[in-house]
Design a protein around this motif. Structure first.
Motif, PDB file in Angstrom:
ATOM      1  N   ALA A   1       0.783  -1.102  -0.148  1.00 52.85           N
ATOM      2  CA  ALA A   1      -0.109   0.355  -0.047  1.00 52.85           C
ATOM      3  C   ALA A   1       0.506   0.909   0.014  1.00 52.85           C
ATOM      4  N   CYS A   2       0.781   1.957   1.402  1.00 51.21           N
ATOM      5  CA  CYS A   2       1.523   3.666   1.057  1.00 51.21           C
ATOM      6  C   CYS A   2       2.724   3.315   1.812  1.00 51.21           C
ATOM      7  N   GLU A   3       2.869   1.595   2.348  1.00 51.06           N
ATOM      8  CA  GLU A   3       3.967   1.737   3.717  1.00 51.06           C
ATOM      9  C   GLU A   3       3.542   2.544   4.843  1.00 51.06           C
ATOM     10  N   HIS A   4       2.688   2.971   5.071  1.00 55.00           N
ATOM     11  CA  HIS A   4       2.865   4.167   6.101  1.00 55.00           C
ATOM     12  C   HIS A   4       2.642   2.988   7.591  1.00 55.00           C
ATOM     13  N   TYR A   5       3.173   2.190   7.517  1.00 58.06           N
ATOM     14  CA  TYR A   5       2.831   1.716   8.205  1.00 58.06           C
ATOM     15  C   TYR A   5       4.915   2.330   8.966  1.00 58.06           C
ATOM     16  N   TYR A   6       5.134   1.873   7.667  1.00 57.46           N
ATOM     17  CA  TYR A   6       7.076   2.850   8.478  1.00 57.46           C
ATOM     18  C   TYR A   6       7.591   4.044   7.759  1.00 57.46           C
ATOM     19  N   ARG A   7       6.037   4.707   7.341  1.00 59.44           N
ATOM     20  CA  ARG A   7       6.624   5.755   6.432  1.00 59.44           C
ATOM     21  C   ARG A   7       5.691   7.272   7.560  1.00 59.44           C
ATOM     22  N   TYR A   8       4.923   6.829   8.373  1.00 55.99           N
ATOM     23  CA  TYR A   8       3.756   7.884   9.267  1.00 55.99           C
ATOM     24  C   TYR A   8       4.299   8.659   9.858  1.00 55.99           C
ATOM     25  N   GLU A   9       5.639   8.910  10.354  1.00 56.98           N
ATOM     26  CA  GLU A   9       5.736  10.034  10.572  1.00 56.98           C
ATOM     27  C   GLU A   9       5.770  11.155   9.855  1.00 56.98           C
ATOM     28  N   GLU A  10       6.184  10.796   8.299  1.00 57.57           N
ATOM     29  CA  GLU A  10       6.730  11.802   7.510  1.00 57.57           C
ATOM     30  C   GLU A  10       5.213  12.130   7.124  1.00 57.57           C
ATOM     31  N   ASP A  11       4.043  10.988   6.854  1.00 56.70           N
ATOM     32  CA  ASP A  11       3.293  11.353   6.357  1.00 56.70           C
ATOM     33  C   ASP A  11       2.578  11.955   7.271  1.00 56.70           C
ATOM     34  N   LEU A  12       2.281  11.926   8.960  1.00 50.36           N
ATOM     35  CA  LEU A  12       1.301  12.857   9.648  1.00 50.36           C
ATOM     36  C   LEU A  12       2.202  14.006   9.792  1.00 50.36           C
ATOM     37  N   GLU A  13       3.667  14.279   9.087  1.00 49.59           N
ATOM     38  CA  GLU A  13       3.707  15.777   9.092  1.00 49.59           C
ATOM     39  C   GLU A  13       2.861  16.858   8.129  1.00 49.59           C
TER      40      GLU A  13
ATOM     41  N   ARG B   1       2.732   4.818  18.466  1.00 47.94           N
ATOM     42  CA  ARG B   1       3.738   6.044  17.706  1.00 47.94           C
ATOM     43  C   ARG B   1       3.324   6.731  17.346  1.00 47.94           C
ATOM     44  N   ILE B   2       1.556   6.384  16.632  1.00 45.01           N
ATOM     45  CA  ILE B   2       0.914   7.508  15.612  1.00 45.01           C
ATOM     46  C   ILE B   2      -0.271   8.301  16.537  1.00 45.01           C
ATOM     47  N   ILE B   3      -0.097   7.556  17.495  1.00 45.84           N
ATOM     48  CA  ILE B   3      -1.064   8.748  18.984  1.00 45.84           C
ATOM     49  C   ILE B   3       0.133  10.008  18.933  1.00 45.84           C
ATOM     50  N   ASP B   4       0.874   9.244  19.754  1.00 48.96           N
ATOM     51  CA  ASP B   4       2.270  10.067  20.139  1.00 48.96           C
ATOM     52  C   ASP B   4       2.479  11.020  18.916  1.00 48.96           C
ATOM     53  N   LYS B   5       3.003  11.080  17.430  1.00 44.29           N
ATOM     54  CA  LYS B   5       3.568  11.570  16.391  1.00 44.29           C
ATOM     55  C   LYS B   5       2.085  12.884  16.500  1.00 44.29           C
ATOM     56  N   CYS B   6       1.160  12.616  16.552  1.00 45.95           N
ATOM     57  CA  CYS B   6       0.237  13.116  16.529  1.00 45.95           C
ATOM     58  C   CYS B   6      -0.293  14.958  17.402  1.00 45.95           C
ATOM     59  N   LEU B   7       0.139  13.915  18.516  1.00 46.03           N
ATOM     60  CA  LEU B   7       0.139  14.927  19.442  1.00 46.03           C
ATOM     61  C   LEU B   7       1.505  15.840  19.752  1.00 46.03           C
ATOM     62  N   SER B   8       2.442  15.399  18.825  1.00 52.83           N
ATOM     63  CA  SER B   8       3.869  16.214  18.812  1.00 52.83           C
ATOM     64  C   SER B   8       3.426  17.235  17.962  1.00 52.83           C
ATOM     65  N   LEU B   9       2.772  16.790  16.820  1.00 54.65           N
ATOM     66  CA  LEU B   9       2.831  18.101  15.936  1.00 54.65           C
ATOM     67  C   LEU B   9       1.448  18.624  16.105  1.00 54.65           C
ATOM     68  N   GLY B  10       0.518  18.849  17.374  1.00 52.96           N
ATOM     69  CA  GLY B  10      -0.342  19.413  17.466  1.00 52.96           C
ATOM     70  C   GLY B  10      -1.610  19.070  16.748  1.00 52.96           C
ATOM     71  N   ILE B  11      -1.470  17.564  16.640  1.00 58.03           N
ATOM     72  CA  ILE B  11      -2.760  17.271  15.844  1.00 58.03           C
ATOM     73  C   ILE B  11      -4.172  16.663  16.772  1.00 58.03           C
ATOM     74  N   VAL B  12      -4.912  17.062  16.804  1.00 61.74           N
ATOM     75  CA  VAL B  12      -5.865  16.587  16.984  1.00 61.74           C
ATOM     76  C   VAL B  12      -6.492  14.425  16.524  1.00 61.74           C
ATOM     77  N   PRO B  13      -5.655  13.689  17.281  1.00 59.35           N
ATOM     78  CA  PRO B  13      -6.586  12.082  17.294  1.00 59.35           C
ATOM     79  C   PRO B  13      -8.034  11.912  16.953  1.00 59.35           C
ATOM     80  N   TRP B  14      -8.356  11.583  15.422  1.00 54.76           N
ATOM     81  CA  TRP B  14     -10.204  11.123  15.346  1.00 54.76           C
ATOM     82  C   TRP B  14      -9.491   9.345  16.113  1.00 54.76           C
ATOM     83  N   ILE B  15     -10.012   8.610  16.032  1.00 53.13           N
ATOM     84  CA  ILE B  15      -9.566   7.122  16.040  1.00 53.13           C
ATOM     85  C   ILE B  15     -11.384   6.531  15.710  1.00 53.13           C
ATOM     86  N   THR B  16     -10.830   5.933  14.323  1.00 53.38           N
ATOM     87  CA  THR B  16     -12.486   4.729  13.865  1.00 53.38           C
ATOM     88  C   THR B  16     -11.902   3.818  14.243  1.00 53.38           C
TER      89      THR B  16
END
Length: 464
Positions: free
Chosen positions: A78-90, A127-142
């Motif tokens: 797919a988008c290899e988000h499992y490995y690239r999530y930090e780049e993607d969340l930015e 790690r996804i959630i912590d990265k969001c919070l470090s960037l000032g992003i509010v996480p919404w979980i489905t």
């Protein structure tokens, strides 16, 4: 990755676009508390389907069946988000968004659907959630976005009433792990699509066919939507909990009584089937008498268990539906009419006024406290030219749909959020990788990301 550091070059580009394309609204028109976000789903972007203890999902099995996925595509990378999530969340704050909606892969946390927890999967979403919070992003979980563990499908999946307990245990795990960090929760993604495409027409995983599957699956989904809400509210202090529905304004092809009744039946399925039980109104048997047969699957006390007082309802709108009476569809006695109108790469009619109509329709329910547009977007045949993706059709789509959302809001509809589908181009289920919905283009061969001009448009709208 294109930088959004307010460089002189970027400002010149955005200023030029602002001169060439003026909106009839600004961010402030939607209100200070309006939630601006973008959305993804685990199976569509993560890849790493056999990595770090993840179990198989129904989509891992479905993509292996010949002829089910266009071009025999699969989501192993797919988008290899499992490995690239930090780049993607930015990209999220770079494009001006303050919220990010993502889903959890049930089988990454519970490889067998129940029982033993996969700690590596649990840690990934931390790690996804912590990265969001470090960037000032509010996480919404489905909690559930279509990727049921295959081990549970082997036991009957959504046809098996035991799934109510399975889902409650999964929701309990997620909320105990992440509830101290995440306050915004969505229970199910588009349950009607699960029941119709997954268990009735066979177009989606698990690929079952037959009308006999439809009613038990609907009832178990509706029960889980409420039970999941109760688990979240119990485990997460100050939770903001909702669920999502794929909704479309339905119009009769003519003013004839038969076409009007046919449109009513489709509206009952597309728009009323899951929201009304949660509001205590029961299933919409008034417009679609076939639903009376669902009584076969009701246990004592189910009417009350179907009810849940959600904090918000997530509406996911892409197109409208025009309906006429049909003699050839004995259950529905209705079929869709393909009107002559502009369409996306998915073949969906571009009908921004449908956004206004469906918001007004849901705004009439007294039991709905707040509406969030939890998905809206469009696929077009994007191409990279000179290192850029110019997608004016998508930009126009967003402008026109947002204009209709704002119109409904100004008329009193309690709509307070908008999530773009999607942050990234991704695996579009049975359509494979051909349709591109993202604000960020993904070259699947190299995994290079490129912000599209529609993404720049949002940055201009939301950051200025």
């Amino acid at each position: 990755m294109k930088s959004f550091d307010d460089s002189t070059e970027t400002l010149k580009v955005l200023s030029l676009q602002a001169e060439q394309f003026r909106n009839s609204f600004v961010k402030e028109d939607f209100g200070r508390g309006f939630h601006w976000g973008t959305a993804t789903a685990a199976y569509q972007i993560e890849g790493a389907t056999t990595t770090h203890g993840r179990g198989a999902s129904i989509w891992d099995s479905f993509v292996k069946r010949p002829g089910k996925i266009k071009n025999a595509h699969h989501a192993e990378q797919a988008c290899e988000h499992y490995y690239r999530y930090e780049e993607d969340l930015e990209f999220v704050p770079a494009l001006g968004f303050g919220a990010y909606r993502f889903s959890i892969s049930w089988s990454r946390l519970l490889p067998e659907g129940t029982g033993k927890v996969n700690q590596e999967g649990v840690d990934f979403y931390h790690r996804i959630i912590d990265k969001c919070l470090s960037l000032g992003i509010v996480p919404w979980i489905t909690l559930y976005h279509w990727d049921l563990p295959q081990a549970l499908q082997d036991k009957g999946g959504w046809k098996n009433r035991d799934i109510i307990a399975w889902f409650a245990d999964y929701a309990d795990l997620c909320t105990r792990e992440y509830g101290h960090k995440v306050k915004n929760w969505l229970i199910l993604n588009e349950p009607m699509a699960v029941a119709a495409l997954g268990y009735t027409t066979g177009q989606h995983a698990p690929g079952l066919k037959g009308l006999h599957n439809f009613l038990p699956v609907v009832h178990h989904l509706a029960l889980c939507q409420a039970e999941g809400g109760r688990v979240v509210r119990h485990n997460v202090p100050d939770a903001f909990v909702g669920t999502t529905f794929s909704c479309s304004a339905v119009e009769p092809h003519t003013s004839s009584a038969r076409d009007i009744r046919a449109a009513g039946r489709i509206d009952a399925l597309m728009n009323r089937l899951f929201i009304e039980p949660s509001l205590g109104l029961g299933y919409p048997v008034d417009a679609f008498p076939f639903l009376k047969k669902i009584k076969k699957y009701l246990h004592p006390g189910d009417e009350e268990k179907l009810r849940f007082d959600f904090d918000f309802v997530g509406l996911q709108n892409y197109f409208r539906i025009v309906v006429k009476h049909s003699l050839w569809r004995p259950v529905l006695w209705a079929e869709e009419v393909k009107v002559n109108a502009p369409r996306t790469a998915m073949g969906w009619e571009i009908a921004p006024e449908g956004m206004y109509d469906i918001l007004k329709q849901f705004g009439k329910y007294e039991g709905i406290k707040e509406i969030i547009v939890s998905e809206n977007g469009a696929a077009f045949p994007d191409e990279i030219q000179d290192g850029a993706v110019y997608d004016p059709q998508r930009r126009d789509f967003f402008r026109d749909y947002l204009q209709n959302l704002l119109k409904a809001k100004r008329e009193g509809v309690r709509v307070n959020g908008y999530f773009v589908w999607s942050l990234l181009d991704n695996f579009e289920w049975a359509e494979g990788y051909d349709p591109r919905f993202g604000l960020v283009h993904v070259d699947y061969a190299t995994q290079k990301r490129t912000v599209k001009h529609s993404g720049e448009w949002f940055a201009n709208l939301l950051r200025n």
